[in-house]
Each structure stands twice: as structure tokens, then as C-alpha cells.
Write a protein that holds these residues in place. Structure first.
Motif, short mmCIF file in Angstrom:
data_model
loop_
_atom_site.label_atom_id
_atom_site.label_comp_id
_atom_site.label_asym_id
_atom_site.label_seq_id
_atom_site.Cartn_x
_atom_site.Cartn_y
_atom_site.Cartn_z
N PRO A 13 -13.70 -0.69 -7.62
CA PRO A 13 -12.72 -0.28 -6.60
C PRO A 13 -12.85 1.18 -6.20
N LEU A 31 2.29 1.97 -3.47
CA LEU A 31 1.29 2.57 -4.35
C LEU A 31 1.01 4.01 -3.94
N VAL A 77 -2.61 -8.49 -2.40
CA VAL A 77 -3.60 -7.52 -2.86
C VAL A 77 -4.99 -7.95 -2.43
N ILE A 114 -7.83 0.57 -4.81
CA ILE A 114 -6.81 -0.11 -5.61
C ILE A 114 -7.41 -0.62 -6.91
N ARG A 152 -7.31 -5.69 -0.02
CA ARG A 152 -8.64 -5.24 -0.44
C ARG A 152 -9.71 -5.65 0.58
N THR A 182 -6.83 -2.61 -10.54
CA THR A 182 -5.99 -3.56 -11.27
C THR A 182 -5.92 -3.17 -12.74
N TYR A 184 -0.81 -2.38 -10.72
CA TYR A 184 -1.85 -1.80 -9.89
C TYR A 184 -1.59 -0.31 -9.72
N ARG A 185 -2.67 0.41 -9.41
CA ARG A 185 -2.51 1.82 -9.09
C ARG A 185 -3.49 2.19 -7.98
N LEU A 186 -3.12 3.18 -7.21
CA LEU A 186 -3.97 3.69 -6.13
C LEU A 186 -4.69 4.92 -6.65
N LEU A 198 0.83 -1.21 0.00
CA LEU A 198 0.00 0.00 0.00
C LEU A 198 0.87 1.26 0.00
N ASP A 243 -12.58 -3.08 -0.15
CA ASP A 243 -12.47 -2.59 -1.52
C ASP A 243 -12.91 -3.67 -2.49
#
Length: 233
Positions: A217, A170, A203, A220, A207, A222, A228-230, A167, A212
Motif C-alpha cells: 500500500p 482516516l 475499502v 491505506i 483502493r 490494513t 485501517y490507517r492512512l 477516506l 492502491d
């Protein structure tokens, strides 16, 4: 008129701190002090100094560890000030993120000149948006990179080391895709860049703890086959 630069001195010797405080204050700097590594990290988060002077021989933790933890969330210039004079120690500190290394005993005029040089370099490199922030919020999710705390709806979320590391990685690049290979390399090491199942498991657990839904989402996202991106506010 611009505010004076704030310098954080992390050293367990009161006489050294006093000597540096008097010398630096005489040049118009504002000085914050800490006698331990943990106190120094806390002061770095609270005072947001323009430069950190760091001793390596601290009573509660090694200065190299302080440097590593600081570099997880801050790019503040760091000058190491230590009796450790070996080339290996200097290389380790500079590779670990230090900007300069001064050995004790030292001449105060040279020390002050190095301080001015680091502050000039930092000012030249500063963008209008400023440096990385230690606190990130995404809706009800709060990630404090300085204190290594995560909260959701103002309640602490207990994460494992790997879940937090993922986390935090990200969070350092909100809105940007971090590839699976980069995450695996940074968190598990270079020998695990193909162990994508490790990443999927962590992940999934993360989540679940954040509530999440991967289908819709809030935090996070996919990027299939990439990483992955925040999400960022």
C-alpha cells in the motif's frame, strides 16, 4: 507585535454584518464576511479565521448544517448568533460543536466580552503544532477536507459518499489506526458496528480508485483484525 485576530461573520443580514464589522474593527480585529452558508464555509477554508460568528437562519442552508460541515475539518471556535431562542435550539447548536450561543437582539458589550473569552480559550488550548489542517497530502494523493475534494496526481478522483467519508475519517488521523468498529459507527451508524463486510467492500472500491495495492500500500494500510490507517508523509 502579534497579528490581529481574524473573525468570520456568517450572516445574511447586511445591516447586522455592518454593525458587527464596525464594532469588531474598533477593537482591532480583522473581519471577513459571508452572506450564505456556502460562502461562509469557503471563507473559513481560505481566511483561516480565529473565530466564527454564525447565524442559523441562512438563505441557502441551515446554520446547523454549516456547523456540522465546518466541524468535519476545523476546531475553530464558533459563536452562534441567532433569533432562535429556544432551549432546544441552543442545546442542538452546542451539541453540534458551537462554543457559545447569543440570541438576537444582543448587547454589543456582552458580545465583545464573549468574543474575548472565546479567543482567550482558543489561545490557551493551542498547541505548538497548531490545529487540524483542512488539506492533507500523502505523496501524489491530496485530500481537501474543507472543499471535500480528492485528487491523485493533480486529477480529481470521483468518490461515493461512503468512500469519501471513510477516506476523510482516516485523513483526520494520519498515521493512526482507526478501528473497524469506530469507522462503522461513524459512517454507517451505531447499529452497524458488526457489519465489517460493508467496510471491506468500501475499502476495496476506494483502493481500486486510488490505484492502491493492498499487498504494497501507498495510502491505506490494513491492520489485520483491528482496522485501517492512512500513511502520512
Amino acid at each position: 507585535m502579534s497579528l490581529p485576530a481574524t473573525l468570520l461573520v456568517i450572516d445574511d443580514e447586511p445591516q447586522i454584518r455592518k454593525f458587527l464589522r464596525i464594532s469588531l474593527c474598533s477593537q482591532g480585529y480583522h473581519v471577513v464576511e459571508a452572506g450564505t452558508g456556502r460562502e461562509g464555509l469557503a471563507q473559513a477554508a481560505l481566511a483561516r479565521p480565529d473565530l466564527v460568528v454564525l447565524d442559523l437562519g441562512l438563505p441557502d442552508m441551515d446554520g446547523q448544517q454549516v456547523l456540522r460541515e465546518l466541524r468535519e475539518w476545523s476546531a475553530v471556535p464558533v459563536m452562534v448568533l441567532s433569533v432562535r431562542a429556544s432551549e432546544l435550539q441552543k442545546v442542538d447548536a452546542l451539541d453540534g460543536g458551537a462554543n457559545d450561543y447569543v440570541t438576537k437582539p444582543f448587547g454589543i458589550q456582552e458580545f465583545l466580552a464573549r468574543v474575548r473569552a472565546l479567543l482567550r480559550q482558543a489561545a490557551a488550548a493551542t498547541s505548538p503544532s497548531g490545529g487540524s489542517e483542512p488539506l492533507l497530502r500523502v505523496g501524489p494523493l491530496s485530500i481537501d477536507l474543507a472543499l471535500r475534494k480528492v485528487s491523485l496526481d493533480a486529477r480529481d478522483v470521483e468518490l461515493t459518499r461512503k468512500e469519501y467519508a471513510l477516506l476523510a475519517q482516516l485523513a483526520r488521523h494520519p498515521g493512526r489506526v482507526i478501528t473497524q468498529q469506530q469507522l462503522l459507527k461513524d459512517i454507517w451508524g451505531p447499529s452497524h458496528v458488526h457489519d465489517t463486510h460493508y467496510l471491506r467492500i468500501v475499502v476495496g472500491h476506494l483502493r481500486q480508485k486510488l490505484g492502491d495495492d493492498p499487498a504494497a500500500p501507498r495510502f491505506i494500510v490494513t491492520e489485520v483484525g483491528v482496522g485501517y490507517r492512512l500513511l502520512s508523509d
